[in-house]
Every structure is written in structure tokens, then in C-alpha cells.
Motif scaffolding. Structure first.
Motif, short mmCIF file in Angstrom:
data_model
loop_
_atom_site.label_atom_id
_atom_site.label_comp_id
_atom_site.label_asym_id
_atom_site.label_seq_id
_atom_site.Cartn_x
_atom_site.Cartn_y
_atom_site.Cartn_z
N GLY A 33 33.09 72.19 44.40
CA GLY A 33 33.76 70.89 44.40
C GLY A 33 33.11 69.92 45.37
N LEU A 51 39.06 63.27 47.58
CA LEU A 51 38.68 64.26 46.56
C LEU A 51 37.58 65.21 47.02
CD1 LEU A 51 38.68 62.10 43.28
CD2 LEU A 51 40.46 63.61 44.15
N GLU A 54 38.38 68.92 46.44
CA GLU A 54 39.06 69.27 45.19
C GLU A 54 38.16 70.15 44.32
OE1 GLU A 54 42.14 68.78 44.37
OE2 GLU A 54 42.63 67.58 46.13
N SER A 55 38.74 70.70 43.28
CA SER A 55 37.99 71.56 42.35
C SER A 55 37.06 70.72 41.49
CB SER A 55 38.96 72.31 41.44
OG SER A 55 39.58 71.38 40.56
N THR A 58 39.03 68.89 38.80
CA THR A 58 39.72 67.69 39.27
C THR A 58 38.73 66.54 39.44
OG1 THR A 58 41.43 68.98 40.35
CG2 THR A 58 41.10 66.73 41.17
N ALA A 61 37.70 65.23 36.06
CA ALA A 61 38.80 64.46 35.47
C ALA A 61 38.84 63.05 36.06
CB ALA A 61 40.13 65.17 35.67
N TRP A 62 38.50 62.93 37.33
CA TRP A 62 38.44 61.61 37.96
C TRP A 62 37.18 60.86 37.51
CZ3 TRP A 62 34.69 59.32 40.88
CH2 TRP A 62 35.03 58.09 41.43
#
Length: 93
Positions: A33, A51, A54-55, A58, A61-62
Motif C-alpha cells: 500500500g 491514505l 491503506e491497502s 483502497t 478505489a481512490w
């Protein structure tokens, strides 16, 4: 029809592309990440600081709906002034 674009290369201080061919140290998969966040930053996509840890799912997705091809085109070739810990745990050559 599909659209294609070229991404800039990350290079070391001597101007060599980061690759196995040039004996670049591997990425640390435990920091996937963080590695992806750093790539998005270098590609001028402006990922939010919150972020960073984050993974990958994720982050993607952003990033996907916010992708700015024009920002990538504007950066050209970037030199990597690497902190080895951002990318991997192995020592730099």
C-alpha cells in the motif's frame, strides 16, 4: 477503441532505470500500500496523506476515478532520490 499512454521511468541517481536487469533491490511486498501510494505521488496523482498506509485495494478505489493522464504527461522523467525504506528493506547498491 482503447487508449494508450506511456508512463515515465523511475531511475536511480546514475540515470539507470529501476529494474531487475540493473540489479535494483526488490520492493517489500509487506509495504504494498505504501509503495502504491508513493507511485501515485510520483505520477502526480496527489494521493491524500491519510491514505499512505491503506491497502492497495483502497488506494486503487481512490485513484482510478481520479486518474489524471495530463498530470502524468507533465512530469516527464523523474529521478528517484530513494529512501530505501520506502521501497524495500534491502540495502541500496
Amino acid at each position: 477503441a482503447p487508449q494508450y499512454a506511456h508512463l515515465p521511468l523511475l531511475v536511480d541517481r546514475e540515470g539507470r532505470k529501476l529494474s531487475k536487469q540493473n540489479h535494483a533491490a526488490p520492493l517489500d511486498a509487506q509495504r504494498a500500500g505504501r509503495n502504491l501510494w508513493q507511485c501515485l505521488k510520483w505520477l502526480a496523482q496527489a494521493p491524500p496523506d491519510e491514505l499512505q498506509h491503506e491497502s492497495p485495494a483502497t488506494l486503487l478505489a481512490w485513484a482510478i476515478p481520479r486518474w489524471q493522464r495530463t498530470a502524468v504527461a507533465a512530469i516527464g522523467l523523474r529521478l528517484l532520490e530513494a529512501d530505501a525504506q520506502v521501497w524495500h528493506d534491502a540495502p541500496q547498491h
